[in-house]
Design a protein around this motif. Sequence first.
Motif, short mmCIF file in Angstrom:
data_model
loop_
_atom_site.label_atom_id
_atom_site.label_comp_id
_atom_site.label_asym_id
_atom_site.label_seq_id
_atom_site.Cartn_x
_atom_site.Cartn_y
_atom_site.Cartn_z
N PRO A 1 -4.01 0.52 -2.27
CA PRO A 1 -3.12 -0.55 -2.74
C PRO A 1 -2.23 -0.05 -3.88
CG PRO A 1 -5.33 -0.90 -3.59
CD PRO A 1 -5.41 0.28 -2.67
N GLU A 2 -0.98 -0.50 -3.91
CA GLU A 2 -0.08 -0.16 -5.03
C GLU A 2 -0.70 -0.64 -6.34
OE1 GLU A 2 3.06 1.22 -5.08
OE2 GLU A 2 3.68 1.15 -2.99
N GLU B 1 -4.95 5.41 2.69
CA GLU B 1 -4.08 4.34 2.22
C GLU B 1 -4.75 3.65 1.03
OE1 GLU B 1 -1.16 1.56 4.73
OE2 GLU B 1 -3.27 1.17 5.07
N THR C 1 0.33 5.73 0.90
CA THR C 1 -0.54 6.74 1.50
C THR C 1 -0.42 8.03 0.69
OG1 THR C 1 -0.18 5.76 3.67
CG2 THR C 1 -1.03 7.99 3.64
N ASP D 1 -4.34 -2.49 -7.57
CA ASP D 1 -5.63 -2.91 -7.03
C ASP D 1 -6.13 -4.23 -7.62
OD1 ASP D 1 -6.63 -2.01 -9.50
OD2 ASP D 1 -7.43 -0.16 -8.64
N THR E 1 0.83 -1.20 0.00
CA THR E 1 0.00 0.00 0.00
C THR E 1 0.86 1.25 0.00
OG1 THR E 1 -0.12 0.00 2.41
CG2 THR E 1 -1.89 -1.13 1.24
#
Length: 157
Positions: free
Chosen positions: A124-125, A122, A110, A127, A108
């Motif tokens: 997810p890098e 936050e 932010t 999804d 993840t």
Amino acid sequence: MSGGRAKRSAGLLLFRRTGHGIEVLLGHMGGPLFARRDAGAWTVPKGEYEPDETAWDAARREFREELGLPPPDGEAVTLGEVTQTNGKVVTAWAIEADLDPAVVVPGTFTMEWPPKSGRHQEFPELDRVEWMTPDRARTLIVSAQATFLDRLVEHSA
């Protein structure tokens, strides 16, 4: 490019052989900026690194960070470098391996969202990750990274 050194990223592109040819594993970039986009929002799992780390080590580390899984062993096919429109230089390798997208546990990041709200959320890098043919991938991947697909297809022919 002025203002110092270009940012560098490195990544691993997994591929597998199927009855209808090869498929590649791409990730859809997470976060609100890409939530409603498909074209240009898919990428090789990758990330930035500093000069004190090799591109290969960074590619393996980023695979683990982005997918939450150890990078697979196997022969690494050098896919070289591309420069994205934002000036970032991306180096990639391909490894033949299978992976179930359902077991991915993305890392993840932010960011302030909505902008100027003072609220940090936050995201997810990546999804989601998905196997796709190189032809389909070419229509979705960050445009400069399509070169990696071409090099992989040429290598696996």
